[in-house]
Write an enzyme that holds these catalytic residues in place. Structure first.
Site, short mmCIF file in Angstrom:
data_model
loop_
_atom_site.label_atom_id
_atom_site.label_comp_id
_atom_site.label_asym_id
_atom_site.label_seq_id
_atom_site.Cartn_x
_atom_site.Cartn_y
_atom_site.Cartn_z
N ARG A 188 0.84 -1.19 0.00
CA ARG A 188 0.00 0.00 0.00
C ARG A 188 0.88 1.25 0.00
O ARG A 188 2.02 1.21 0.45
CB ARG A 188 -0.90 0.02 1.24
N LYS B 114 -1.62 -2.65 8.09
CA LYS B 114 -2.78 -2.24 8.87
C LYS B 114 -2.78 -2.94 10.22
O LYS B 114 -2.41 -4.11 10.33
CB LYS B 114 -4.07 -2.56 8.11
N HIS C 10 -2.70 2.41 -5.77
CA HIS C 10 -3.55 1.25 -5.49
C HIS C 10 -3.79 0.44 -6.76
O HIS C 10 -3.96 -0.78 -6.71
CB HIS C 10 -4.88 1.70 -4.88
N ARG D 60 -1.01 -1.86 -7.07
CA ARG D 60 -1.21 -2.97 -6.12
C ARG D 60 -2.16 -4.01 -6.74
O ARG D 60 -1.89 -5.21 -6.69
CB ARG D 60 -1.80 -2.41 -4.82
N HIS E 187 -3.69 -8.93 3.32
CA HIS E 187 -5.14 -8.92 3.46
C HIS E 187 -5.55 -9.68 4.73
O HIS E 187 -5.01 -10.76 5.01
CB HIS E 187 -5.83 -9.59 2.27
N TYR F 285 -9.47 -10.68 -6.89
CA TYR F 285 -8.55 -10.70 -8.02
C TYR F 285 -8.76 -11.90 -8.92
O TYR F 285 -8.37 -11.87 -10.09
CB TYR F 285 -7.10 -10.64 -7.52
#
Length: 335
Positions: free
Chosen positions: A182, A206, A280, A283, A306, A315
């Site tokens: 990210r 995150k 993004h 990404r 994730h 995806y």
């Protein structure tokens, strides 16, 4: 023109939320401040995520207190029930909010009411009874492998004259595409996070979760050129350079995500026919190319950081759509 208008609209929305927050009763303002601290310090969410969650709560409490005539003598969440939550979302829908936006705001409201119940600020948890609207998941735009190659070739040409900014931009683009990190993770990298021996980079994602992501030989070359030639020159030209940051801005501080977005937009925009995208988008592109190259979902999930496999599964739909498009173009019996 469109980007400028969008930026103005976002700024106006922030001003409105500041005004709403300032007009709330003191008890509500104090509760929001406590919640903001909880999201930032206890949950370790990014500044962007905290701002989004708090903005939704400010909007909700502004709606609650405006429609219920609350004052400083009342508890901050008096009158907040599932009917109010639904009315707030209906009001958002009437203002043109999309299904995706409504789903995000529903999730923000549920997170807030669950926290408020644990804090004793409200009896029961009305958010637990709130059902999110189903979202229409849109497929992200991605570059074809040849387009990605052109973007990086263009960046390599820009770095050929050993201009510090050109060397930095090439390293930024190579690392984004190589790792799928990210933009916030990229900007947060320190020099010590790069391990050239193992050709991996340590990323803080995150929720302050750390992961190790590999990168390839082209990214290694770009990073070495930046660290050996570009970064020292840019640091020397600045009045005070950040000694730890991997990527520097022109003034010597840690590279800002907005600058990275400009770098990506400009680089992708130089390739005729390529979809307009920011970091993004790179990404998404990295994830799609990994899956098309035979990587399994679990590995891609771990590389991208994730939390759930469901996010990574998006995806697979991208690759299926691309295969269908190729089939339609190439197979004699496709039509």
């Amino acid at each position: 023109m469109w980007a400028a208008v969008t930026a103005k609209d976002r700024e106006a929305a922030r001003v409105d939320l500041h005004a709403i927050r300032a007009a709330l009763p003191s008890a509500a303002r104090e509760l929001i401040t406590e919640y903001e601290r909880h999201l930032s310090l206890e949950r370790g969410l990014s500044e962007h995520t905290v701002r989004a969650y708090v903005g939704d709560v400010v909007s909700l409490l502004g709606f609650l207190h405006r429609d219920h005539g609350a004052d400083d003598e009342r508890r901050a969440l008096d009158g907040l029930d599932v009917a109010v939550l639904r009315a707030w979302l209906a009001h958002q829908r009437g203002d043109g909010a999309s299904r995706t936006t409504l789903a995000r705001r529903s999730a923000a409201a549920r997170t807030f009411t669950a926290w408020a119940r644990r804090q004793g600020a409200i009896e029961g948890d009305p958010g637990a009874r709130l059902v999110s609207p189903r979202t229409h998941r849109t497929l992200p735009a991605v570059l074809r492998p040849d387009e990605a190659g052109e973007v990086l070739q263009s960046a390599e040409s820009g770095a050929a004259e050993l201009d510090p900014q050109g060397l930095r931009d090439r390293a930024v683009l190579e690392l984004l595409y190589a790792t799928g990190v990210r933009v916030s993770e990229l900007c947060g990298l320190d020099v010590d996070d790069v391990d050239f021996g193992g050709r991996v980079v340590r990323v803080l994602g995150k929720g302050s979760k750390e992961r190790v992501v590999p990168f390839g030989v082209p990214a290694e070359r770009a990073l070495r050129s930046w660290l050996e030639t570009g970064r020292p020159a840019m640091a020397a030209a600045a009045s005070k350079a950040d000694p730890a940051a991997l990527f520097l801005g022109v003034r010597g501080g840690r590279l800002d995500p907005r600058a990275v977005r400009r770098v990506v937009h400009d680089a992708v925009g130089s390739v005729p026919g390529a979809a307009d995208m920011g970091p993004h988008g790179l990404r998404h592109t990295a994830a799609t190319h990994l899956l098309e190259g035979g990587a399994d979902l679990r590995s891609v999930q771990e590389l991208l950081g994730h939390a759930t496999l469901a996010t990574t599964q998006l995806y697979t739909h991208v690759t299926v759509e691309r295969l269908k498009a190729i089939h339609d173009r190439a197979h004699p019996r496709a039509r």
